[in-house]
Write a protein that holds these residues in place. Sequence first.
Motif, PDB file in Angstrom:
ATOM      1  N   SER A 209      -8.828   8.966  -5.673  1.00 49.17           N
ATOM      2  CA  SER A 209      -9.605   8.277  -4.638  1.00 49.17           C
ATOM      3  C   SER A 209      -9.513   6.764  -4.802  1.00 49.17           C
ATOM      4  CB  SER A 209     -11.066   8.732  -4.677  1.00 49.17           C
ATOM      5  OG  SER A 209     -11.752   8.205  -5.804  1.00 49.17           O
ATOM      6  N   ARG A 210      -9.533   6.292  -6.033  1.00 48.84           N
ATOM      7  CA  ARG A 210      -9.469   4.849  -6.280  1.00 48.84           C
ATOM      8  C   ARG A 210      -8.091   4.287  -5.952  1.00 48.84           C
ATOM      9  NH1 ARG A 210     -13.055   4.410 -11.926  1.00 48.84           N
ATOM     10  NH2 ARG A 210     -15.084   4.503 -10.852  1.00 48.84           N
ATOM     11  N   VAL A 211      -7.049   4.997  -6.317  1.00 49.28           N
ATOM     12  CA  VAL A 211      -5.699   4.541  -5.998  1.00 49.28           C
ATOM     13  C   VAL A 211      -5.479   4.547  -4.490  1.00 49.28           C
ATOM     14  CG1 VAL A 211      -3.244   5.103  -6.211  1.00 49.28           C
ATOM     15  CG2 VAL A 211      -4.722   5.153  -8.234  1.00 49.28           C
ATOM     16  N   SER A 212      -5.989   5.561  -3.810  1.00 52.43           N
ATOM     17  CA  SER A 212      -5.876   5.628  -2.357  1.00 52.43           C
ATOM     18  C   SER A 212      -6.574   4.436  -1.700  1.00 52.43           C
ATOM     19  CB  SER A 212      -6.479   6.942  -1.852  1.00 52.43           C
ATOM     20  OG  SER A 212      -6.438   7.005  -0.443  1.00 52.43           O
ATOM     21  N   TYR A 213      -7.750   4.087  -2.224  1.00 52.30           N
ATOM     22  CA  TYR A 213      -8.491   2.941  -1.700  1.00 52.30           C
ATOM     23  C   TYR A 213      -7.719   1.649  -1.962  1.00 52.30           C
ATOM     24  CZ  TYR A 213     -12.594  -0.037  -0.810  1.00 52.30           C
ATOM     25  OH  TYR A 213     -13.473  -0.975  -0.309  1.00 52.30           O
ATOM     26  N   ALA A 214      -7.167   1.514  -3.160  1.00 52.20           N
ATOM     27  CA  ALA A 214      -6.385   0.325  -3.506  1.00 52.20           C
ATOM     28  C   ALA A 214      -5.151   0.208  -2.614  1.00 52.20           C
ATOM     29  CB  ALA A 214      -5.986   0.377  -4.979  1.00 52.20           C
ATOM     30  N   LYS A 215      -4.492   1.324  -2.322  1.00 48.93           N
ATOM     31  CA  LYS A 215      -3.324   1.308  -1.436  1.00 48.93           C
ATOM     32  C   LYS A 215      -3.699   0.774  -0.055  1.00 48.93           C
ATOM     33  CE  LYS A 215      -0.771   5.054  -1.380  1.00 48.93           C
ATOM     34  NZ  LYS A 215      -0.470   6.519  -1.400  1.00 48.93           N
ATOM     35  N   MET A 216      -4.862   1.201   0.438  1.00 46.72           N
ATOM     36  CA  MET A 216      -5.322   0.710   1.735  1.00 46.72           C
ATOM     37  C   MET A 216      -5.533  -0.795   1.701  1.00 46.72           C
ATOM     38  SD  MET A 216      -8.291  -0.393   3.417  1.00 46.72           S
ATOM     39  CE  MET A 216      -9.667   0.275   2.488  1.00 46.72           C
ATOM     40  N   LEU A 217      -6.189  -1.304   0.639  1.00 47.83           N
ATOM     41  CA  LEU A 217      -6.435  -2.740   0.535  1.00 47.83           C
ATOM     42  C   LEU A 217      -5.137  -3.525   0.378  1.00 47.83           C
ATOM     43  CD1 LEU A 217      -9.573  -2.773  -1.808  1.00 47.83           C
ATOM     44  CD2 LEU A 217      -9.522  -3.109   0.669  1.00 47.83           C
ATOM     45  N   LEU A 218      -4.202  -2.992  -0.399  1.00 48.15           N
ATOM     46  CA  LEU A 218      -2.924  -3.682  -0.615  1.00 48.15           C
ATOM     47  C   LEU A 218      -2.112  -3.782   0.670  1.00 48.15           C
ATOM     48  CD1 LEU A 218      -1.929  -2.040  -4.011  1.00 48.15           C
ATOM     49  CD2 LEU A 218      -2.261  -4.499  -3.646  1.00 48.15           C
ATOM     50  N   SER A 219      -2.186  -2.760   1.504  1.00 44.88           N
ATOM     51  CA  SER A 219      -1.343  -2.731   2.704  1.00 44.88           C
ATOM     52  C   SER A 219      -2.001  -3.345   3.931  1.00 44.88           C
ATOM     53  CB  SER A 219      -0.929  -1.286   3.017  1.00 44.88           C
ATOM     54  OG  SER A 219      -2.061  -0.477   3.239  1.00 44.88           O
ATOM     55  N   THR A 220      -3.324  -3.555   3.895  1.00 46.70           N
ATOM     56  CA  THR A 220      -4.008  -4.036   5.105  1.00 46.70           C
ATOM     57  C   THR A 220      -4.762  -5.344   4.916  1.00 46.70           C
ATOM     58  OG1 THR A 220      -6.031  -2.757   4.614  1.00 46.70           O
ATOM     59  CG2 THR A 220      -4.313  -1.666   5.951  1.00 46.70           C
ATOM     60  N   THR A 221      -4.803  -5.887   3.691  1.00 46.50           N
ATOM     61  CA  THR A 221      -5.518  -7.143   3.457  1.00 46.50           C
ATOM     62  C   THR A 221      -4.637  -8.101   2.645  1.00 46.50           C
ATOM     63  OG1 THR A 221      -6.519  -6.673   1.283  1.00 46.50           O
ATOM     64  CG2 THR A 221      -7.618  -5.738   3.226  1.00 46.50           C
ATOM     65  N   ASN A 222      -5.099  -9.339   2.551  1.00 45.74           N
ATOM     66  CA  ASN A 222      -4.441 -10.340   1.721  1.00 45.74           C
ATOM     67  C   ASN A 222      -5.229 -10.613   0.441  1.00 45.74           C
ATOM     68  OD1 ASN A 222      -2.263 -10.874   3.527  1.00 45.74           O
ATOM     69  ND2 ASN A 222      -3.657 -12.076   4.811  1.00 45.74           N
ATOM     70  N   MET A 223      -6.079  -9.687   0.072  1.00 44.65           N
ATOM     71  CA  MET A 223      -6.874  -9.859  -1.141  1.00 44.65           C
ATOM     72  C   MET A 223      -5.989 -10.029  -2.365  1.00 44.65           C
ATOM     73  SD  MET A 223      -9.932  -7.032  -0.676  1.00 44.65           S
ATOM     74  CE  MET A 223     -10.511  -7.280  -2.371  1.00 44.65           C
ATOM     75  N   ASN A 224      -6.440 -10.847  -3.316  1.00 43.46           N
ATOM     76  CA  ASN A 224      -5.779 -10.977  -4.599  1.00 43.46           C
ATOM     77  C   ASN A 224      -5.756  -9.619  -5.297  1.00 43.46           C
ATOM     78  OD1 ASN A 224      -6.210 -11.375  -7.700  1.00 43.46           O
ATOM     79  ND2 ASN A 224      -5.205 -13.241  -6.987  1.00 43.46           N
ATOM     80  N   ILE A 225      -4.648  -9.302  -5.967  1.00 45.30           N
ATOM     81  CA  ILE A 225      -4.498  -7.978  -6.572  1.00 45.30           C
ATOM     82  C   ILE A 225      -5.538  -7.733  -7.668  1.00 45.30           C
ATOM     83  CG2 ILE A 225      -2.947  -6.483  -7.910  1.00 45.30           C
ATOM     84  CD1 ILE A 225      -0.634  -7.555  -6.296  1.00 45.30           C
TER      85      ILE A 225
END
Length: 263
Positions: A209-225
Amino acid sequence: MKINNVGFDHCHDADFFIDRPEGSGDYLLLLVRTSAVFEIDGKEILTPAGSVFIYPKGRPQRYRCVPLNVFENDWVHFDFDSRFEEEEFLSMKLPLETPVTMPLEFLSYCVKSIAYERYSDNPCRAESAALFMRLMFIKIKEKNQNGISGRRSTQFELISTVRNKIYCRPYEQRTVDSTAHEVRMSRSAFQHAYKKHFGMTFIEDLVKSRVSYAKMLLSTTNMNINDISASSGYHSYVHFARQFKEQTGYTPSEFRRKSQNVT
């Protein structure tokens, strides 16, 4: 589907009371997190916390909080674009003016998503909101049918509630022990039941669930990793990067570059 109004995470004082003798002019879906009192045909019905209640169009709407309590709810006022669409909804035979007790986490997520779409400038916001509404209708129908047939066990319902929570809020800090305590099960019984129902351990599912959430943030936002790592529930970036690569085959940076190059 027309979304006329929507709200979530509302908390009202102990004197909260709704009295609409002619209804609101549309359908109303309520997700009520606290116990409440609904008046139907002159009779008061006490509903437990965690109830779904749907008012049909044109029916009086009278409901209030239990005395000395607060009233917490999400709500959607909705209507239909055509008679055919309304008949399709009615053919689902959802319980109207009847409380359905069920886990609300996923439904609440849908309401929040509908609110986001309604007030966004997304070109497909109306279609997206309608799909979230239909998904809620399906889940309510499913719960009602399971309740009638008795097919699902109480244990499954408890474990499903936990799974909904970790996928809606993967960033929350959880352990096997704390989650087992939440559903009033021993550590060993909880772990056995979780794997039995979902084919993986609780920890494996939490990481997923956490990796799935991180994938969404990585692909749809410009947030710092590093911020994405923390926002996904990790205290250590190294730990996040290791689990992310184990799940996806990519480092977070590689995944972001790959997702941004997709046309």
